[in-house]
Every structure is written in structure tokens, then in C-alpha cells.
Design a protein around this motif. Structure first.
Motif, mmCIF file in Angstrom:
data_model
loop_
_atom_site.group_PDB
_atom_site.id
_atom_site.type_symbol
_atom_site.label_atom_id
_atom_site.label_comp_id
_atom_site.label_asym_id
_atom_site.label_seq_id
_atom_site.Cartn_x
_atom_site.Cartn_y
_atom_site.Cartn_z
ATOM 1 N N GLU A 102 -2.605 12.799 5.942
ATOM 2 C CA GLU A 102 -2.012 11.683 6.666
ATOM 3 C C GLU A 102 -3.095 10.694 7.066
ATOM 4 O O GLU A 102 -2.823 9.503 7.257
ATOM 5 N N VAL A 103 -4.298 11.200 7.194
ATOM 6 C CA VAL A 103 -5.502 10.388 7.339
ATOM 7 C C VAL A 103 -6.494 10.881 6.294
ATOM 8 O O VAL A 103 -6.669 12.093 6.123
ATOM 9 N N VAL A 104 -7.121 9.940 5.593
ATOM 10 C CA VAL A 104 -8.030 10.290 4.499
ATOM 11 C C VAL A 104 -9.315 9.482 4.623
ATOM 12 O O VAL A 104 -9.366 8.486 5.350
ATOM 13 N N PRO A 105 -10.375 9.877 3.934
ATOM 14 C CA PRO A 105 -11.626 9.105 4.002
ATOM 15 C C PRO A 105 -11.505 7.751 3.300
ATOM 16 O O PRO A 105 -10.743 7.596 2.336
ATOM 17 N N THR A 147 -5.618 5.267 6.579
ATOM 18 C CA THR A 147 -4.271 5.819 6.548
ATOM 19 C C THR A 147 -3.978 6.462 5.204
ATOM 20 O O THR A 147 -4.362 5.948 4.154
ATOM 21 N N GLY A 148 -3.323 7.597 5.241
ATOM 22 C CA GLY A 148 -2.761 8.183 4.037
ATOM 23 C C GLY A 148 -1.296 7.809 3.953
ATOM 24 O O GLY A 148 -0.848 6.855 4.604
ATOM 25 N N VAL A 149 -0.523 8.538 3.168
ATOM 26 C CA VAL A 149 0.932 8.379 3.176
ATOM 27 C C VAL A 149 1.471 9.539 4.002
ATOM 28 O O VAL A 149 1.435 10.689 3.559
ATOM 29 N N PRO A 150 1.941 9.280 5.217
ATOM 30 C CA PRO A 150 2.316 10.386 6.118
ATOM 31 C C PRO A 150 3.689 10.975 5.818
ATOM 32 O O PRO A 150 4.532 11.141 6.698
ATOM 33 N N ILE A 151 3.910 11.287 4.547
ATOM 34 C CA ILE A 151 5.151 11.923 4.096
ATOM 35 C C ILE A 151 4.748 13.022 3.130
ATOM 36 O O ILE A 151 3.978 12.778 2.203
ATOM 37 N N ARG A 152 5.256 14.215 3.340
ATOM 38 C CA ARG A 152 5.005 15.311 2.404
ATOM 39 C C ARG A 152 6.311 15.656 1.692
ATOM 40 O O ARG A 152 7.351 15.817 2.336
ATOM 41 N N PHE A 153 6.245 15.749 0.378
ATOM 42 C CA PHE A 153 7.404 16.084 -0.441
ATOM 43 C C PHE A 153 7.259 17.507 -0.971
ATOM 44 O O PHE A 153 6.151 17.961 -1.250
ATOM 45 N N SER A 154 8.386 18.192 -1.180
ATOM 46 C CA SER A 154 8.324 19.543 -1.730
ATOM 47 C C SER A 154 8.160 19.533 -3.246
ATOM 48 O O SER A 154 7.630 20.486 -3.819
ATOM 49 N N SER A 155 8.601 18.441 -3.905
ATOM 50 C CA SER A 155 8.543 18.404 -5.369
ATOM 51 C C SER A 155 7.957 17.108 -5.903
ATOM 52 O O SER A 155 8.244 16.708 -7.031
ATOM 53 N N ALA A 156 7.165 16.447 -5.105
ATOM 54 C CA ALA A 156 6.523 15.209 -5.552
ATOM 55 C C ALA A 156 5.233 15.033 -4.767
ATOM 56 O O ALA A 156 5.009 15.681 -3.747
ATOM 57 N N ARG A 157 4.398 14.142 -5.277
ATOM 58 C CA ARG A 157 3.132 13.861 -4.604
ATOM 59 C C ARG A 157 3.116 12.425 -4.079
ATOM 60 O O ARG A 157 3.757 11.540 -4.639
ATOM 61 N N LEU A 201 0.834 -1.200 0.000
ATOM 62 C CA LEU A 201 0.000 0.000 0.000
ATOM 63 C C LEU A 201 0.868 1.248 0.000
ATOM 64 O O LEU A 201 0.614 2.206 -0.744
ATOM 65 N N LEU A 202 1.902 1.263 0.828
ATOM 66 C CA LEU A 202 2.806 2.414 0.871
ATOM 67 C C LEU A 202 3.538 2.585 -0.453
ATOM 68 O O LEU A 202 3.705 3.712 -0.939
ATOM 69 N N LEU A 203 3.973 1.484 -1.049
ATOM 70 C CA LEU A 203 4.634 1.564 -2.350
ATOM 71 C C LEU A 203 3.683 2.125 -3.401
ATOM 72 O O LEU A 203 4.076 2.942 -4.248
ATOM 73 N N ALA A 204 2.410 1.707 -3.328
ATOM 74 C CA ALA A 204 1.413 2.246 -4.255
ATOM 75 C C ALA A 204 1.185 3.724 -3.999
ATOM 76 O O ALA A 204 1.057 4.520 -4.939
ATOM 77 N N SER A 254 -11.210 -3.548 5.731
ATOM 78 C CA SER A 254 -9.776 -3.859 5.636
ATOM 79 C C SER A 254 -9.292 -3.763 4.197
ATOM 80 O O SER A 254 -8.246 -3.172 3.914
ATOM 81 N N MET A 255 -10.047 -4.356 3.261
ATOM 82 C CA MET A 255 -9.636 -4.311 1.863
ATOM 83 C C MET A 255 -9.789 -2.908 1.274
ATOM 84 O O MET A 255 -8.966 -2.472 0.465
ATOM 85 N N LEU A 256 -10.842 -2.195 1.680
ATOM 86 C CA LEU A 256 -11.020 -0.829 1.181
ATOM 87 C C LEU A 256 -9.836 0.055 1.555
ATOM 88 O O LEU A 256 -9.461 0.963 0.809
ATOM 89 N N VAL A 257 -9.233 -0.225 2.720
ATOM 90 C CA VAL A 257 -8.075 0.559 3.159
ATOM 91 C C VAL A 257 -6.799 0.057 2.484
ATOM 92 O O VAL A 257 -6.036 0.833 1.903
ATOM 93 N N ARG A 258 -6.561 -1.253 2.519
ATOM 94 C CA ARG A 258 -5.267 -1.800 2.096
ATOM 95 C C ARG A 258 -5.161 -2.018 0.589
ATOM 96 O O ARG A 258 -4.060 -2.220 0.069
ATOM 97 N N GLY A 259 -6.291 -1.973 -0.116
ATOM 98 C CA GLY A 259 -6.259 -2.264 -1.537
ATOM 99 C C GLY A 259 -6.186 -1.051 -2.439
ATOM 100 O O GLY A 259 -6.122 -1.202 -3.665
ATOM 101 N N ARG A 260 -6.170 0.152 -1.866
ATOM 102 C CA ARG A 260 -6.206 1.363 -2.696
ATOM 103 C C ARG A 260 -5.001 1.462 -3.638
ATOM 104 O O ARG A 260 -3.900 1.076 -3.295
ATOM 105 N N ASN A 261 -5.282 1.980 -4.832
ATOM 106 C CA ASN A 261 -4.265 2.212 -5.862
ATOM 107 C C ASN A 261 -3.580 0.930 -6.339
ATOM 108 O O ASN A 261 -2.508 0.989 -6.946
ATOM 109 N N LYS A 262 -4.178 -0.225 -6.063
ATOM 110 C CA LYS A 262 -3.621 -1.488 -6.531
ATOM 111 C C LYS A 262 -4.485 -2.058 -7.649
ATOM 112 O O LYS A 262 -5.680 -1.786 -7.735
ATOM 113 N N GLN A 263 -3.855 -2.847 -8.507
ATOM 114 C CA GLN A 263 -4.570 -3.605 -9.525
ATOM 115 C C GLN A 263 -4.676 -5.051 -9.048
ATOM 116 O O GLN A 263 -3.691 -5.609 -8.561
#
Length: 412
Positions: free
Chosen positions: A346-349, A364-374, A25-28, A72-81
Motif C-alpha cells: 500500500e506504500v512502496v519505495p 503510494t501503492g495501489v491500496p487494493i488487494r485482489f484474490s485473483s489479480a495483481r 496513476l491508479l488506472l495504471a 512528484s513526478m517519480l511518484v505520479r508518473g509510474r507505469n505511464k508512457q
């Protein structure tokens, strides 16, 4: 989202349950294309059958409709194929080989020995793609461990020693409510995976990244010198208060609880001013840290009695006015709705793929903010095998007849 840090990287996700899927999930969320391989014979990832479920009418404890999906799947499966592939079917090996030839990463969390029996272990994958980063998340390491039994979170907590770091000295072990064993290993797995990808850029060679749940959690236990505390007679389990940092701990107010952290002279003297006892700043018992530790019980009781008689907001205001770190102890449902963590994503719907935000749930969101990336998630969790056509036909070039034959033979 092509401006994400891992955009263009492909991850073959062989994981199930929590530890592995959280890593992918984090990699996605960092932009990788994650292809989740699920066994159609077992209904896919075991998390798909975790109650509660979300559907058209919101939350339920049992699946009532075909569109209902596990939280559980709605949270952990996001952005995956999601693709289906029964790796126990001998014909699946050829399909798996096609998946990994052009991939960058494989992540698995099978029990030790399973990947070798299936013919999908690191040695086999490396023959197909020498640059592959093959990440294994297991209870005790890729070679197994104590009895090589199933590594459930509570087992890992028990073996790591963390259960004996919380609670009162005369109480039994305390299991952390958050599954820290399951959730720490994925963090280290992602660090290891990204590090190996960077190294592969220079060497042209991938490698096996091996992370154990027990090692990850025990390494953090070792980050605090509990063995040294024991050797010099300091208690390791001190309940809600931490005498060696006095004043420090969880205190009751009239209508809730607060965390107080005042281990330095400046903070401790601020506490005494806040409770109306500036006269004690020069008291020999509380003047410096060593003396406060020796008289921790007396100091904590003094503060506790003052806090208990006042509303939580008043107590926190009094401490913060003196520059003392203090905060309310929140319920999880309130913490995940903090406007700050929501604003920073960092937390999302939680979003259902058909019904949207139907249950006002947090993920859970991705709790990292980048200055030049999303970083983050813009696609809901997939249904089982939802991307078979996109991956097998469009990505790998399988024909309609080949897909039909694989389906007929229960390979996909």
C-alpha cells in the motif's frame, strides 16, 4: 502484468499537477496502458518542476543535473508512457485523433472551456470513437462554477466547509495538511471511469464522466450530519476531543499522543477500568452514553490527567488490555514505514529510473488487494517524451520521416 484488472485498456492521459495524474496513476496501477500526453513547449507536466528532486546523490531542493527528477513526478508518473504533443499546434489534432481512435479512456483536468477551444472535448472525441469513456476532473464541474477560477486544493477546502470541521471553536479555519480536495476527486473519477467502461461493454456506447473537486469533498462533508449537529446545539468544532462520542479524541501522554475511541458503554467502561477507576462505571455521570456526553469535559479531563503522567506505550497497553481501541499518533515518516502497509504494498519505495531507490522515500501503492489479480507498479516514471518512438512509430505506425517532420514543426 497481464493479470491486472484493466490489462488491455488504453488511457490517453491529458492531465497535469495532482488530481488528474493521481487518477491516471491508479488506472495504471490497475493495469491500464496509460499514455501521458505532455506539452513539449512548457516542459511537460507542471509536476516535473516541483521541488524536491532526486538524482544520483539523493535529494536536493534544486535541479542540479539533467537526470534529476521531481519526487512528484517519480511518484505520479509510474507505469505511464510519456509522449510529447503540443495540442495548441493545429497539426496536433490529427495526431490526437490517431491516439484516441483505438483508446478506451481519455482523462483530462483542464479548466472548463479549454478542451472545446482546443478541439479535443468530449463531443469531438466521441465523433472519432463512440465507445470512448471521457473523464473530466475539474474544480467545479465541466460547466464551471463560482467565478470559474482556478481550483486549487485550498480553494476547494475553503468552499466545501471542511476547514470549519477541525480545530477549536474559537480558532480560525484549519487547512488539512493532506490535499484532500485534490485527492478525493481522482478516487471518484476512477470509480466513474471503471463504471462507465462496464456499461460500455453492454451498450457499446461510451459517455462523459464529470467529477468536480468541490462536489467530491462537499459530498463527504455532507456524509457527517454537521448541519443537524448545529440545529440541535452540538458543537461542530471540538478540537482534539469529540464530546458527542465521549470518551473519544486525541490525548497527551508523557512522551507523545494517542487516539482513543470509546463511544460504546463497553469501551467506555474499559477505559475507566484501565485508568484504575472501576468505581466510576456505575456513577450516574458515566453509566451510559447520553450521560457521558453531558459530562464529557469532566470525563475527558479525568482520562487526560491519567494519560499525561504515563509513557505512551504504557497507556496504550492499558487500554488495549481492556479491549479499548487506542493507538499512537504517528509522524508521517513513521507511518509510511509501517511493516504492514509495506508488506501489502500500500506504500512502496520511490524508484529513480536510472539510480533506483536512492533516497529511501515512500510512495503510494495501489491500496487494493485482489484474490485473483495483481495491482501495483513495476516501471518507474518516464522522462519527457521517452515513449514517442514506441507510441508514434510502433503503435500508430508513423514513419521516421513523419516523426521528423512533426518534430521540426514543434508538434511533438
Amino acid at each position: 502484468m497481464t493479470d491486472q484488472p484493466l490489462a488491455g485498456r488504453t488511457v490517453i492521459d491529458l492531465t497535469t499537477a495532482l488530481a488528474g495524474p493521481y487518477a491516471t496513476l491508479l488506472l495504471a496501477g490497475l493495469g491500464a496502458t496509460v499514455i501521458k500526453v505532455e506539452n513539449p513547449a512548457t516542459g511537460g507536466d507542471s509536476a516535473r518542476n516541483n521541488a524536491p528532486y532526486v538524482g544520483r546523490d539523493g535529494l536536493s531542493l534544486a535541479r542540479e543535473d539533467a537526470d534529476d527528477m521531481s519526487v512528484s513526478m517519480l511518484v505520479r508518473g509510474r507505469n505511464k508512457q510519456s509522449v510529447t504533443l503540443n495540442l495548441k499546434n493545429p497539426r496536433a489534432l490529427a495526431v490526437f485523433a490517431d491516439l484516441v481512435r483505438d483508446a478506451d479512456v481519455v482523462v483530462e483536468n483542464y479548466s472548463p472551456g479549454v478542451t472545446q477551444r482546443l478541439g479535443i472535448d468530449y463531443a469531438a472525441v466521441r465523433e472519432l470513437n463512440p465507445k470512448i469513456v471521457y473523464t473530466s476532473i475539474s474544480g467545479f464541474g465541466a460547466q464551471g462554477g463560482p467565478g470559474s477560477g482556478k481550483a486549487m486544493d485550498s480553494i476547494i477546502q475553503a468552499l466545501s466547509g471542511v476547514m470549519m470541521t477541525a480545530g477549536e471553536p474559537d480558532e480560525g479555519p484549519v487547512r488539512f495538511g493532506l490535499p484532500v480536495g485534490d485527492m478525493l476527486a481522482p478516487l471518484f473519477a476512477v470509480i466513474g471511469t471503471v463504471s462507465a467502461l462496464l456499461q460500455a461493454e453492454h451498450t457499446g456506447e461510451g459517455q462523459h464522466v464529470d467529477v468536480s473537486m468541490l462536489g467530491a469533498l462537499t459530498s463527504l462533508v455532507a456524509c457527517e450530519p454537521f448541519d443537524a449537529f448545529d440545529a440541535v446545539g452540538l458543537p461542530q468544532r471540538t478540537g482534539s476531543m469529540v464530546p458527542r462520542l465521549a470518551p473519544f479524541g486525541i490525548l497527551p501522554a508523557a512522551d507523545g499522543h494517542l487516539a482513543l475511541c470509546a463511544p460504546t458503554d463497553g469501551f467506555a467502561h474499559g477505559v475507566l477500568r484501565a485508568i484504575g477507576r472501576p468505581d466510576l462505571i456505575d456513577d450516574a455521570r458515566f453509566r451510559n452514553r447520553d450521560q457521558r456526553v453531558r459530562h464529557a469535559d469532566e470525563l475527558h479531563e479525568l482520562i487526560r490527567q491519567w494519560c499525561r503522567a504515563r509513557p505512551l506505550a504504557e497507556v496504550i497497553d492499558a487500554f488495549t488490555a481492556e479491549g479499548v481501541p487506542a493507538a499512537e499518533v504517528r509522524e508521517p515518516r513513521d507511518a509510511v514505514r509501517d511493516p504492514l502497509v509495506r508488506k501489502r504494498e500500500e506504500v512502496v519505495p520511490v524508484t529513480h529510473p536510472r539510480y533506483g531507490d536512492v533516497a529511501d522515500l515512500a510512495a503510494t501503492g495501489v491500496p487494493i488487494r485482489f484474490s485473483s489479480a495483481r495491482a501495483g507498479f513495476d516501471r518507474p516514471a518516464p522522462g519527457l517524451g521517452e515513449h514517442n518512438d514506441a507510441v508514434y512509430r510502433e503503435r500508430l505506425g508513423y514513419s521516421e520521416d513523419e516523426l521528423a517532420d512533426l518534430a521540426a514543426d514543434a508538434v511533438i
